[in-house]
Write a protein that holds these residues in place. Structure first.
Motif, PDB file in Angstrom:
ATOM      1  N   LYS B 136     -39.655   1.350 -12.435  1.00  0.00           N
ATOM      2  CA  LYS B 136     -38.709   2.131 -11.718  1.00  0.00           C
ATOM      3  C   LYS B 136     -39.567   3.273 -10.978  1.00  0.00           C
ATOM      4  CE  LYS B 136     -34.590   2.732 -13.192  1.00  0.00           C
ATOM      5  NZ  LYS B 136     -33.412   3.587 -13.840  1.00  0.00           N
ATOM      6  N   ASP B 183     -33.406   7.375 -10.931  1.00  0.00           N
ATOM      7  CA  ASP B 183     -32.630   6.861 -10.158  1.00  0.00           C
ATOM      8  C   ASP B 183     -32.176   5.485 -10.274  1.00  0.00           C
ATOM      9  OD1 ASP B 183     -31.567   9.467  -9.527  1.00  0.00           O
ATOM     10  OD2 ASP B 183     -31.451   8.696  -7.276  1.00  0.00           O
ATOM     11  N   ASP B 184     -30.980   4.882  -9.978  1.00  0.00           N
ATOM     12  CA  ASP B 184     -30.692   3.627 -10.037  1.00  0.00           C
ATOM     13  C   ASP B 184     -31.856   2.881  -9.046  1.00  0.00           C
ATOM     14  OD1 ASP B 184     -29.054   3.670 -12.086  1.00  0.00           O
ATOM     15  OD2 ASP B 184     -27.214   3.512 -10.896  1.00  0.00           O
ATOM     16  N   ARG B 193     -27.589  -2.412  -4.939  1.00  0.00           N
ATOM     17  CA  ARG B 193     -28.200  -2.028  -6.095  1.00  0.00           C
ATOM     18  C   ARG B 193     -28.769  -3.245  -7.115  1.00  0.00           C
ATOM     19  NH1 ARG B 193     -27.831   0.293 -11.214  1.00  0.00           N
ATOM     20  NH2 ARG B 193     -26.420  -1.275 -12.294  1.00  0.00           N
ATOM     21  N   LYS B 195     -30.134  -4.664 -10.879  1.00  0.00           N
ATOM     22  CA  LYS B 195     -30.022  -4.339 -12.274  1.00  0.00           C
ATOM     23  C   LYS B 195     -31.246  -4.005 -12.963  1.00  0.00           C
ATOM     24  CE  LYS B 195     -27.767  -6.651 -15.400  1.00  0.00           C
ATOM     25  NZ  LYS B 195     -26.484  -7.585 -16.043  1.00  0.00           N
ATOM     26  N   ASN B 196     -32.508  -4.744 -12.698  1.00  0.00           N
ATOM     27  CA  ASN B 196     -33.663  -4.324 -13.116  1.00  0.00           C
ATOM     28  C   ASN B 196     -34.787  -4.718 -12.287  1.00  0.00           C
ATOM     29  OD1 ASN B 196     -33.787  -7.147 -13.291  1.00  0.00           O
ATOM     30  ND2 ASN B 196     -32.802  -7.233 -15.245  1.00  0.00           N
TER      31      ASN B 196
END
Lengths: 251, 251
Positions: B136, B183-184, B193, B195-196
DNA sequence: TATTCCGATAGTGAC
DNA sequence: GTCACTATCGGAATGAG
Protein backbone atom coordinates in the motif's frame (compact mmCIF):
# COMPACT_ATOMS: atom_id res chain seq x y z
CA UNK A 1 -21.16 -25.62 10.63
CA UNK A 2 -20.27 -29.12 11.81
CA UNK A 3 -16.80 -27.97 12.86
CA UNK A 4 -18.31 -25.79 15.58
CA UNK A 5 -20.56 -28.52 16.94
CA UNK A 6 -18.38 -31.56 16.42
CA UNK A 7 -18.00 -32.17 20.16
CA UNK A 8 -21.75 -32.04 20.67
CA UNK A 9 -22.16 -34.59 17.93
CA UNK A 10 -19.72 -36.90 19.68
CA UNK A 11 -21.40 -36.39 23.03
CA UNK A 12 -24.82 -37.13 21.54
CA UNK A 13 -23.91 -40.57 20.21
CA UNK A 14 -26.01 -43.27 21.82
CA UNK A 15 -23.17 -45.70 21.18
CA UNK A 16 -19.79 -43.97 21.55
CA UNK A 17 -18.04 -47.13 20.36
CA UNK A 18 -19.10 -46.20 16.83
CA UNK A 19 -16.64 -43.29 16.98
CA UNK A 20 -13.33 -43.97 15.22
CA UNK A 21 -10.47 -45.08 17.49
CA UNK A 22 -8.46 -42.05 16.34
CA UNK A 23 -11.09 -39.93 18.09
CA UNK A 24 -12.33 -41.97 21.05
CA UNK A 25 -10.03 -42.95 23.89
CA UNK A 26 -12.64 -44.34 26.30
CA UNK A 27 -16.11 -43.72 27.66
CA UNK A 28 -18.28 -44.18 30.73
CA UNK A 29 -22.05 -44.03 31.12
CA UNK A 30 -21.87 -40.24 31.61
CA UNK A 31 -18.66 -39.17 29.84
CA UNK A 32 -16.54 -39.52 26.72
CA UNK A 33 -12.77 -39.17 26.61
CA UNK A 34 -11.37 -38.19 23.23
CA UNK A 35 -7.96 -37.32 21.84
CA UNK A 36 -7.65 -33.60 21.22
CA UNK A 37 -7.44 -33.36 17.44
CA UNK A 38 -4.75 -30.66 17.72
CA UNK A 39 -2.80 -31.56 20.88
CA UNK A 40 -1.06 -28.58 22.50
CA UNK A 41 1.19 -30.78 24.66
CA UNK A 42 2.68 -34.26 24.65
CA UNK A 43 -0.53 -35.54 26.25
CA UNK A 44 -3.81 -33.81 25.54
CA UNK A 45 -7.30 -35.24 25.96
CA UNK A 46 -10.81 -33.87 26.23
CA UNK A 47 -13.46 -35.26 28.56
CA UNK A 48 -17.05 -34.53 27.55
CA UNK A 49 -20.29 -35.05 29.45
CA UNK A 50 -22.62 -37.25 27.40
CA UNK A 51 -26.02 -35.95 26.33
CA UNK A 52 -28.96 -37.78 27.93
CA UNK A 53 -32.53 -37.03 29.01
CA UNK A 54 -31.13 -35.89 32.35
CA UNK A 55 -28.38 -33.89 30.67
CA UNK A 56 -29.74 -32.02 27.63
CA UNK A 57 -27.21 -30.62 25.18
CA UNK A 58 -28.57 -27.09 25.82
CA UNK A 59 -27.35 -27.27 29.43
CA UNK A 60 -24.00 -28.69 28.35
CA UNK A 61 -23.20 -26.03 25.74
CA UNK A 62 -20.32 -24.64 27.80
CA UNK A 63 -19.16 -24.05 31.36
CA UNK A 64 -21.29 -20.94 31.67
CA UNK A 65 -24.49 -22.78 30.70
CA UNK A 66 -23.62 -25.65 33.02
CA UNK A 67 -23.13 -23.25 35.95
CA UNK A 68 -26.41 -21.51 35.13
CA UNK A 69 -28.16 -24.90 35.18
CA UNK A 70 -29.43 -26.71 38.26
CA UNK A 71 -26.56 -26.35 40.71
CA UNK A 72 -26.63 -29.92 41.99
CA UNK A 73 -26.77 -31.35 38.50
CA UNK A 74 -23.92 -29.08 37.48
CA UNK A 75 -21.79 -30.23 40.39
CA UNK A 76 -22.56 -33.87 39.63
CA UNK A 77 -21.71 -33.36 35.97
CA UNK A 78 -18.36 -31.77 36.75
CA UNK A 79 -17.58 -34.38 39.41
CA UNK A 80 -18.18 -37.06 36.80
CA UNK A 81 -15.70 -35.35 34.55
CA UNK A 82 -13.29 -35.15 37.47
CA UNK A 83 -13.45 -38.80 38.38
CA UNK A 84 -12.72 -39.72 34.77
CA UNK A 85 -9.96 -37.16 34.57
CA UNK A 86 -8.22 -38.56 37.64
CA UNK A 87 -8.29 -42.06 36.16
CA UNK A 88 -7.02 -40.68 32.89
CA UNK A 89 -4.20 -38.86 34.65
CA UNK A 90 -3.05 -42.14 36.16
CA UNK A 91 -2.92 -43.70 32.71
CA UNK A 92 -1.05 -40.71 31.35
CA UNK A 93 1.48 -40.95 34.17
CA UNK A 94 1.98 -44.65 33.41
CA UNK A 95 2.75 -43.79 29.82
CA UNK A 96 5.03 -40.97 30.92
CA UNK A 97 7.09 -43.46 32.91
CA UNK A 98 7.15 -45.99 30.07
CA UNK A 99 8.07 -43.55 27.33
CA UNK A 100 10.10 -40.91 29.18
CA UNK A 101 11.16 -42.51 32.44
CA UNK A 102 9.62 -39.80 34.60
CA UNK A 103 6.31 -38.15 35.42
CA UNK A 104 5.40 -34.49 35.18
CA UNK A 105 2.32 -32.41 35.91
CA UNK A 106 -0.98 -33.07 34.21
CA UNK A 107 -3.45 -30.20 34.30
CA UNK A 108 -7.22 -30.55 34.28
CA UNK A 109 -9.37 -27.55 33.49
CA UNK A 110 -11.69 -25.55 31.28
CA UNK A 111 -11.17 -22.64 28.95
CA UNK A 112 -13.04 -19.64 30.32
CA UNK A 113 -14.22 -18.71 26.82
CA UNK A 114 -14.28 -21.74 24.56
CA UNK A 115 -14.91 -21.54 20.85
CA UNK A 116 -16.20 -25.06 20.28
CA UNK A 117 -19.69 -25.91 21.46
CA UNK A 118 -20.20 -28.47 24.25
CA UNK A 119 -18.44 -28.50 27.58
CA UNK A 120 -15.00 -30.09 27.42
CA UNK A 121 -12.53 -30.62 30.21
CA UNK A 122 -8.94 -30.38 29.02
CA UNK A 123 -6.57 -32.98 30.45
CA UNK A 124 -3.16 -31.84 29.30
CA UNK A 125 0.44 -32.40 30.29
CA UNK A 126 2.32 -29.36 31.53
CA UNK A 127 5.09 -29.43 28.93
CA UNK A 128 3.05 -27.50 26.33
CA UNK A 129 5.44 -28.79 23.71
CA UNK A 130 3.59 -29.83 20.57
CA UNK A 131 3.50 -28.84 16.89
CA UNK A 132 -0.15 -27.76 17.08
CA UNK A 133 0.72 -25.03 19.57
CA UNK A 134 1.20 -22.31 17.01
CA UNK A 135 0.21 -18.94 18.38
CA UNK A 136 -0.19 -16.73 21.42
CA UNK A 137 -3.85 -17.64 21.94
CA UNK A 138 -2.99 -21.31 22.00
CA UNK A 139 -0.30 -20.80 24.61
CA UNK A 140 -2.09 -18.30 26.81
CA UNK A 141 -5.26 -20.38 26.80
CA UNK A 142 -3.34 -23.13 28.63
CA UNK A 143 -1.00 -20.99 30.73
CA UNK A 144 -1.63 -22.38 34.21
CA UNK A 145 -1.13 -19.06 36.01
CA UNK A 146 -2.73 -16.62 33.60
CA UNK A 147 -6.37 -17.09 34.51
CA UNK A 148 -7.90 -18.09 31.21
CA UNK A 149 -7.34 -21.76 31.98
CA UNK A 150 -9.72 -22.55 34.85
CA UNK A 151 -8.33 -25.37 36.94
CA UNK A 152 -10.92 -28.03 37.73
CA UNK A 153 -10.30 -27.87 41.48
CA UNK A 154 -10.86 -24.12 41.45
CA UNK A 155 -14.14 -24.52 39.61
CA UNK A 156 -15.31 -27.19 42.06
CA UNK A 157 -14.46 -24.87 44.95
CA UNK A 158 -16.89 -22.27 43.55
CA UNK A 159 -19.70 -24.64 44.45
CA UNK A 160 -18.70 -24.60 48.12
CA UNK A 161 -18.10 -20.85 48.28
CA UNK A 162 -20.70 -18.22 49.08
CA UNK A 163 -23.60 -17.93 46.67
CA UNK A 164 -22.41 -14.44 45.79
CA UNK A 165 -18.96 -15.69 44.84
CA UNK A 166 -20.41 -18.57 42.85
CA UNK A 167 -22.65 -16.16 40.92
CA UNK A 168 -19.74 -13.86 40.19
CA UNK A 169 -17.48 -16.61 38.91
CA UNK A 170 -20.29 -18.30 36.99
CA UNK A 171 -20.67 -15.22 34.78
CA UNK A 172 -17.47 -16.03 32.93
CA UNK A 173 -17.54 -12.67 31.23
CA UNK A 174 -15.81 -12.57 27.87
CA UNK A 175 -14.64 -9.04 28.54
CA UNK A 176 -12.75 -10.29 31.58
CA UNK A 177 -11.11 -13.34 30.07
CA UNK A 178 -10.60 -12.63 26.38
CA UNK A 179 -7.98 -9.91 26.85
CA UNK A 180 -5.80 -12.36 28.79
CA UNK A 181 -5.11 -14.23 25.57
CA UNK A 182 -3.31 -11.18 24.19
CA UNK A 183 -0.95 -10.93 27.14
CA UNK A 184 2.79 -11.10 26.60
CA UNK A 185 4.32 -14.54 26.33
CA UNK A 186 5.67 -15.55 29.72
CA UNK A 187 7.13 -19.00 30.39
CA UNK A 188 4.88 -20.80 32.86
CA UNK A 189 7.89 -22.57 34.33
CA UNK A 190 10.46 -19.81 34.93
CA UNK A 191 8.43 -16.65 34.22
CA UNK A 192 10.91 -15.44 31.62
CA UNK A 193 9.26 -13.23 29.00
CA UNK A 194 9.57 -14.56 25.47
CA UNK A 195 9.64 -12.31 22.43
CA UNK A 196 7.67 -14.50 20.10
CA UNK A 197 6.24 -17.96 19.56
CA UNK A 198 9.25 -19.62 17.90
CA UNK A 199 11.43 -18.40 20.77
CA UNK A 200 8.91 -19.58 23.34
CA UNK A 201 8.65 -22.99 21.76
CA UNK A 202 12.42 -23.45 21.73
CA UNK A 203 12.50 -22.29 25.34
CA UNK A 204 9.75 -24.70 26.45
CA UNK A 205 11.43 -27.54 24.58
CA UNK A 206 14.69 -26.86 26.40
CA UNK A 207 12.89 -27.00 29.76
CA UNK A 208 11.46 -30.36 28.74
CA UNK A 209 14.79 -31.63 27.39
CA UNK A 210 16.43 -30.73 30.73
CA UNK A 211 13.74 -32.71 32.56
CA UNK A 212 14.36 -35.68 30.34
CA UNK A 213 18.12 -35.44 30.85
CA UNK A 214 17.70 -35.14 34.59
CA UNK A 215 15.48 -38.23 34.66
CA UNK A 216 18.01 -40.14 32.57
CA UNK A 217 20.78 -39.08 34.91
CA UNK A 218 18.87 -40.38 37.89
CA UNK A 219 18.01 -43.63 36.17
CA UNK A 220 21.69 -44.20 35.41
CA UNK A 221 22.64 -43.31 38.99
CA UNK A 222 20.13 -45.77 40.37
CA UNK A 223 21.30 -48.47 37.97
CA UNK A 224 24.96 -47.83 38.91
CA UNK A 225 24.28 -48.14 42.61
CA UNK A 226 22.18 -51.23 42.05
CA UNK A 227 25.11 -52.83 40.20
CA UNK A 228 27.53 -51.84 42.95
CA UNK A 229 25.20 -53.36 45.48
CA UNK A 230 24.92 -56.56 43.49
CA UNK A 231 28.71 -56.77 43.27
CA UNK A 232 29.19 -55.88 46.92
CA UNK A 233 29.03 -58.63 49.48
CA UNK A 234 28.69 -56.06 52.26
CA UNK A 235 24.99 -55.97 53.12
CA UNK A 236 25.41 -53.06 55.53
CA UNK A 237 25.86 -50.44 52.74
CA UNK A 238 22.44 -51.18 51.22
CA UNK A 239 20.31 -49.03 53.47
CA UNK A 240 22.47 -45.92 53.18
CA UNK A 241 22.45 -46.05 49.37
CA UNK A 242 18.71 -46.53 49.15
CA UNK A 243 18.20 -43.46 51.31
CA UNK A 244 20.54 -41.44 49.07
CA UNK A 245 18.57 -42.30 45.91
CA UNK A 246 15.28 -41.42 47.58
CA UNK A 247 16.66 -37.95 48.36
CA UNK A 248 17.41 -37.32 44.67
CA UNK A 249 13.69 -37.35 43.94
CA UNK A 250 13.28 -33.85 45.38
CA UNK A 251 16.35 -32.30 43.80
CA UNK B 1 24.04 2.55 6.71
CA UNK B 2 25.10 2.96 3.08
CA UNK B 3 21.63 1.97 1.94
CA UNK B 4 20.24 5.19 3.43
CA UNK B 5 22.83 7.43 1.79
CA UNK B 6 23.36 5.61 -1.49
CA UNK B 7 21.85 8.45 -3.54
CA UNK B 8 24.08 11.00 -1.87
CA UNK B 9 27.08 8.84 -2.71
CA UNK B 10 26.03 8.79 -6.35
CA UNK B 11 25.41 12.54 -6.37
CA UNK B 12 28.81 13.22 -4.82
CA UNK B 13 30.78 11.44 -7.53
CA UNK B 14 33.12 13.83 -9.32
CA UNK B 15 32.94 11.59 -12.36
CA UNK B 16 29.46 10.07 -12.68
CA UNK B 17 30.67 7.97 -15.63
CA UNK B 18 32.37 5.69 -13.09
CA UNK B 19 28.91 4.54 -11.98
CA UNK B 20 27.85 1.19 -13.44
CA UNK B 21 25.57 1.39 -16.49
CA UNK B 22 22.91 -0.56 -14.59
CA UNK B 23 22.69 2.47 -12.28
CA UNK B 24 23.45 5.51 -14.41
CA UNK B 25 21.25 6.50 -17.32
CA UNK B 26 22.78 9.91 -18.09
CA UNK B 27 24.18 13.03 -16.46
CA UNK B 28 24.57 16.75 -16.94
CA UNK B 29 26.86 19.23 -15.20
CA UNK B 30 24.29 19.69 -12.41
CA UNK B 31 22.23 16.47 -12.42
CA UNK B 32 22.38 12.67 -12.55
CA UNK B 33 19.67 10.46 -13.99
CA UNK B 34 19.61 6.93 -12.64
CA UNK B 35 17.39 3.89 -13.02
CA UNK B 36 15.22 3.34 -9.95
CA UNK B 37 16.56 0.13 -8.47
CA UNK B 38 13.02 -1.01 -7.67
CA UNK B 39 10.87 0.42 -10.46
CA UNK B 40 7.22 0.89 -9.49
CA UNK B 41 6.09 1.30 -13.11
CA UNK B 42 7.16 0.30 -16.61
CA UNK B 43 9.39 3.38 -16.71
CA UNK B 44 10.87 4.73 -13.50
CA UNK B 45 13.91 6.99 -13.17
CA UNK B 46 15.34 9.28 -10.51
CA UNK B 47 16.95 12.63 -11.24
CA UNK B 48 19.38 13.88 -8.61
CA UNK B 49 21.08 17.27 -8.20
CA UNK B 50 24.84 16.81 -8.12
CA UNK B 51 26.83 17.90 -5.07
CA UNK B 52 29.20 20.82 -5.74
CA UNK B 53 30.71 23.78 -3.85
CA UNK B 54 27.61 25.76 -4.81
CA UNK B 55 25.29 22.90 -3.87
CA UNK B 56 26.41 21.27 -0.63
CA UNK B 57 24.96 17.86 0.21
CA UNK B 58 23.49 19.31 3.43
CA UNK B 59 21.20 21.59 1.40
CA UNK B 60 20.26 18.75 -0.93
CA UNK B 61 19.27 16.25 1.79
CA UNK B 62 15.59 16.38 0.80
CA UNK B 63 12.91 18.66 -0.59
CA UNK B 64 12.36 20.26 2.82
CA UNK B 65 16.02 21.19 3.20
CA UNK B 66 16.14 22.49 -0.37
CA UNK B 67 13.10 24.71 0.24
CA UNK B 68 14.65 25.97 3.48
CA UNK B 69 17.82 26.85 1.59
CA UNK B 70 18.41 30.02 -0.42
CA UNK B 71 15.18 30.43 -2.37
CA UNK B 72 16.80 31.38 -5.68
CA UNK B 73 19.28 28.54 -5.48
CA UNK B 74 16.46 26.17 -4.62
CA UNK B 75 14.42 27.30 -7.60
CA UNK B 76 17.43 26.96 -9.88
CA UNK B 77 18.16 23.50 -8.54
CA UNK B 78 14.62 22.30 -9.13
CA UNK B 79 14.48 23.93 -12.56
CA UNK B 80 17.63 22.03 -13.49
CA UNK B 81 15.93 18.83 -12.44
CA UNK B 82 12.90 19.86 -14.48
CA UNK B 83 14.78 20.55 -17.68
CA UNK B 84 16.43 17.13 -17.44
CA UNK B 85 13.10 15.50 -16.60
CA UNK B 86 11.44 16.99 -19.67
CA UNK B 87 14.20 15.67 -21.90
CA UNK B 88 13.96 12.29 -20.20
CA UNK B 89 10.21 12.24 -20.71
CA UNK B 90 10.74 12.70 -24.45
CA UNK B 91 13.08 9.72 -24.49
CA UNK B 92 10.62 7.65 -22.48
CA UNK B 93 7.83 8.54 -24.89
CA UNK B 94 10.02 7.48 -27.81
CA UNK B 95 10.55 4.11 -26.18
CA UNK B 96 6.83 3.85 -25.39
CA UNK B 97 6.10 4.21 -29.09
CA UNK B 98 8.78 1.75 -30.13
CA UNK B 99 7.88 -0.91 -27.61
CA UNK B 100 4.14 -0.45 -27.11
CA UNK B 101 2.96 1.58 -30.10
CA UNK B 102 1.44 4.33 -27.98
CA UNK B 103 2.33 6.95 -25.39
CA UNK B 104 0.88 7.40 -21.94
CA UNK B 105 1.41 9.85 -19.08
CA UNK B 106 4.77 10.31 -17.43
CA UNK B 107 4.69 11.90 -13.99
CA UNK B 108 7.44 14.02 -12.50
CA UNK B 109 7.45 14.70 -8.78
CA UNK B 110 8.80 14.30 -5.27
CA UNK B 111 7.70 12.19 -2.32
CA UNK B 112 6.56 14.51 0.45
CA UNK B 113 8.37 12.34 3.04
CA UNK B 114 11.24 10.46 1.45
CA UNK B 115 13.18 7.79 3.32
CA UNK B 116 16.36 7.86 1.25
CA UNK B 117 18.73 10.75 1.80
CA UNK B 118 19.36 13.22 -1.05
CA UNK B 119 16.72 14.95 -3.11
CA UNK B 120 15.43 12.81 -5.95
CA UNK B 121 12.84 13.67 -8.57
CA UNK B 122 10.81 10.66 -9.63
CA UNK B 123 10.11 10.37 -13.34
CA UNK B 124 7.65 7.54 -13.62
CA UNK B 125 5.12 6.29 -16.14
CA UNK B 126 1.49 6.38 -15.03
CA UNK B 127 0.78 2.65 -15.44
CA UNK B 128 2.15 1.75 -11.99
CA UNK B 129 2.44 -1.81 -13.19
CA UNK B 130 5.67 -3.39 -11.98
CA UNK B 131 6.73 -6.32 -9.81
CA UNK B 132 8.45 -4.05 -7.28
CA UNK B 133 5.15 -2.37 -6.42
CA UNK B 134 4.31 -4.65 -3.52
CA UNK B 135 2.35 -2.83 -0.84
CA UNK B 136 0.00 0.00 0.00
CA UNK B 137 2.80 2.43 0.83
CA UNK B 138 4.39 1.86 -2.54
CA UNK B 139 1.13 2.51 -4.37
CA UNK B 140 -0.10 5.45 -2.34
CA UNK B 141 3.30 7.15 -2.51
CA UNK B 142 2.86 7.44 -6.28
CA UNK B 143 -0.91 7.95 -6.44
CA UNK B 144 -1.16 11.11 -8.54
CA UNK B 145 -4.26 12.46 -6.76
CA UNK B 146 -3.61 11.48 -3.17
CA UNK B 147 -1.26 14.27 -2.17
CA UNK B 148 1.82 12.39 -1.05
CA UNK B 149 3.28 12.54 -4.54
CA UNK B 150 4.10 16.22 -5.11
CA UNK B 151 3.96 17.04 -8.79
CA UNK B 152 6.92 19.04 -10.00
CA UNK B 153 4.78 21.78 -11.52
CA UNK B 154 2.93 22.24 -8.25
CA UNK B 155 6.19 22.57 -6.34
CA UNK B 156 7.50 25.13 -8.83
CA UNK B 157 4.29 27.12 -8.44
CA UNK B 158 4.97 27.45 -4.70
CA UNK B 159 7.90 29.71 -5.60
CA UNK B 160 5.59 32.15 -7.38
CA UNK B 161 2.87 32.10 -4.72
CA UNK B 162 2.72 34.36 -1.66
CA UNK B 163 5.56 34.03 0.82
CA UNK B 164 3.05 32.77 3.36
CA UNK B 165 1.88 29.97 1.08
CA UNK B 166 5.45 29.04 0.20
CA UNK B 167 6.36 28.85 3.90
CA UNK B 168 3.35 26.68 4.63
CA UNK B 169 4.03 24.22 1.84
CA UNK B 170 7.76 24.19 2.51
CA UNK B 171 7.15 22.71 5.96
CA UNK B 172 6.29 19.32 4.48
CA UNK B 173 5.05 18.11 7.83
CA UNK B 174 5.29 14.38 8.33
CA UNK B 175 2.10 14.39 10.38
CA UNK B 176 0.24 15.77 7.35
CA UNK B 177 1.63 13.46 4.70
CA UNK B 178 2.44 10.15 6.41
CA UNK B 179 -1.17 9.18 7.16
CA UNK B 180 -2.00 9.44 3.43
CA UNK B 181 0.04 6.32 2.81
CA UNK B 182 -2.39 4.29 4.87
CA UNK B 183 -5.43 5.40 2.89
CA UNK B 184 -7.62 2.85 1.18
CA UNK B 185 -6.47 1.59 -2.18
CA UNK B 186 -8.24 3.57 -4.88
CA UNK B 187 -7.44 3.15 -8.57
CA UNK B 188 -5.90 6.38 -9.85
CA UNK B 189 -7.52 5.81 -13.25
CA UNK B 190 -11.17 4.96 -12.49
CA UNK B 191 -11.37 5.68 -8.73
CA UNK B 192 -12.67 2.20 -7.98
CA UNK B 193 -11.75 1.08 -4.47
CA UNK B 194 -9.65 -2.08 -4.39
CA UNK B 195 -9.76 -4.55 -1.51
CA UNK B 196 -6.10 -5.45 -1.46
CA UNK B 197 -2.82 -5.25 -3.33
CA UNK B 198 -3.15 -8.39 -5.48
CA UNK B 199 -6.59 -7.19 -6.62
CA UNK B 200 -5.27 -3.69 -7.30
CA UNK B 201 -2.36 -5.00 -9.34
CA UNK B 202 -4.63 -7.17 -11.48
CA UNK B 203 -6.93 -4.18 -11.91
CA UNK B 204 -4.10 -1.83 -12.94
CA UNK B 205 -2.74 -4.42 -15.33
CA UNK B 206 -6.13 -4.76 -17.00
CA UNK B 207 -6.28 -0.97 -17.49
CA UNK B 208 -2.87 -1.15 -19.14
CA UNK B 209 -3.78 -4.18 -21.24
CA UNK B 210 -6.85 -2.34 -22.52
CA UNK B 211 -4.66 0.63 -23.48
CA UNK B 212 -2.34 -1.68 -25.38
CA UNK B 213 -5.25 -3.37 -27.17
CA UNK B 214 -6.78 -0.02 -28.06
CA UNK B 215 -3.46 1.18 -29.50
CA UNK B 216 -3.12 -2.03 -31.52
CA UNK B 217 -6.64 -1.59 -32.85
CA UNK B 218 -5.85 1.93 -33.98
CA UNK B 219 -2.58 0.90 -35.55
CA UNK B 220 -4.37 -1.78 -37.55
CA UNK B 221 -7.09 0.68 -38.53
CA UNK B 222 -4.53 3.19 -39.73
CA UNK B 223 -2.66 0.51 -41.63
CA UNK B 224 -5.88 -0.72 -43.22
CA UNK B 225 -6.86 2.75 -44.39
CA UNK B 226 -3.37 3.39 -45.65
CA UNK B 227 -3.53 0.21 -47.70
CA UNK B 228 -6.95 1.17 -49.04
CA UNK B 229 -5.60 4.57 -49.96
CA UNK B 230 -2.59 3.03 -51.66
CA UNK B 231 -4.88 0.74 -53.65
CA UNK B 232 -7.37 3.48 -54.37
CA UNK B 233 -6.81 5.77 -57.31
CA UNK B 234 -9.40 8.19 -55.99
CA UNK B 235 -7.45 10.93 -54.24
CA UNK B 236 -10.56 12.73 -53.05
CA UNK B 237 -11.19 10.17 -50.26
CA UNK B 238 -7.82 10.84 -48.56
CA UNK B 239 -8.74 13.91 -46.54
CA UNK B 240 -11.88 12.40 -45.03
CA UNK B 241 -10.01 9.31 -43.84
CA UNK B 242 -7.20 11.28 -42.31
CA UNK B 243 -9.74 13.33 -40.35
CA UNK B 244 -11.44 10.15 -39.13
CA UNK B 245 -8.17 8.70 -37.75
CA UNK B 246 -7.33 11.98 -36.02
CA UNK B 247 -10.66 11.83 -34.22
CA UNK B 248 -9.81 8.39 -32.78
CA UNK B 249 -7.02 9.95 -30.75
CA UNK B 250 -9.50 11.33 -28.24
CA UNK B 251 -11.67 8.24 -27.92
C1' DT C 1 -10.79 -19.06 22.86
C1' DA C 2 -11.68 -25.18 16.52
C1' DT C 3 -8.17 -24.79 11.83
C1' DT C 4 -6.55 -22.99 7.63
C1' DC C 5 -5.76 -19.61 4.08
C1' DC C 6 -4.79 -15.14 2.57
C1' DG C 7 -3.26 -10.77 3.15
C1' DA C 8 -2.18 -6.69 5.90
C1' DT C 9 0.62 -5.05 9.51
C1' DA C 10 4.68 -4.41 12.48
C1' DG C 11 9.60 -4.79 13.84
C1' DT C 12 14.28 -5.88 12.63
C1' DG C 13 18.37 -5.67 10.47
C1' DA C 14 21.11 -4.32 6.67
C1' DC C 15 27.47 -2.10 7.08
C1' DG D 1 7.98 7.15 2.42
C1' DT D 2 14.77 1.73 0.91
C1' DC D 3 14.36 -3.84 0.90
C1' DA D 4 13.79 -8.47 2.68
C1' DC D 5 12.75 -11.43 6.48
C1' DT D 6 10.11 -12.99 10.21
C1' DA D 7 6.28 -13.04 12.84
C1' DT D 8 1.86 -11.25 14.26
C1' DC D 9 -2.67 -9.84 13.45
C1' DG D 10 -7.15 -9.82 11.12
C1' DG D 11 -10.94 -11.50 8.57
C1' DA D 12 -13.41 -15.31 5.98
C1' DA D 13 -14.39 -19.84 4.97
C1' DT D 14 -14.86 -24.25 6.69
C1' DG D 15 -19.71 -28.66 5.23
C1' DA D 16 -22.06 -30.96 1.80
C1' DG D 17 -27.30 -35.62 -0.26
Amino acid sequence: MSFLTILRQYASKTDPATLPPTVLFSHSTTTLTIFDAYPKATFHFLILPRVSPNCPSSALANLKSVLAWDKDKAKQCIRDLQSNALELRDKIEEEMMEKYGFKWDVWMGFHAVPSLEHLHLHVISSDLCAPALKNKKHYNSFHSKLGFFLHLNDVLEWFDATESHFKTMAKLEKSKYEPLLKDDLVCHRCYERQKNIPTLKTHLQSHFDKDVQKAKGKAILILKRKREDDESSDGRKDQAKKASVDQDKDS
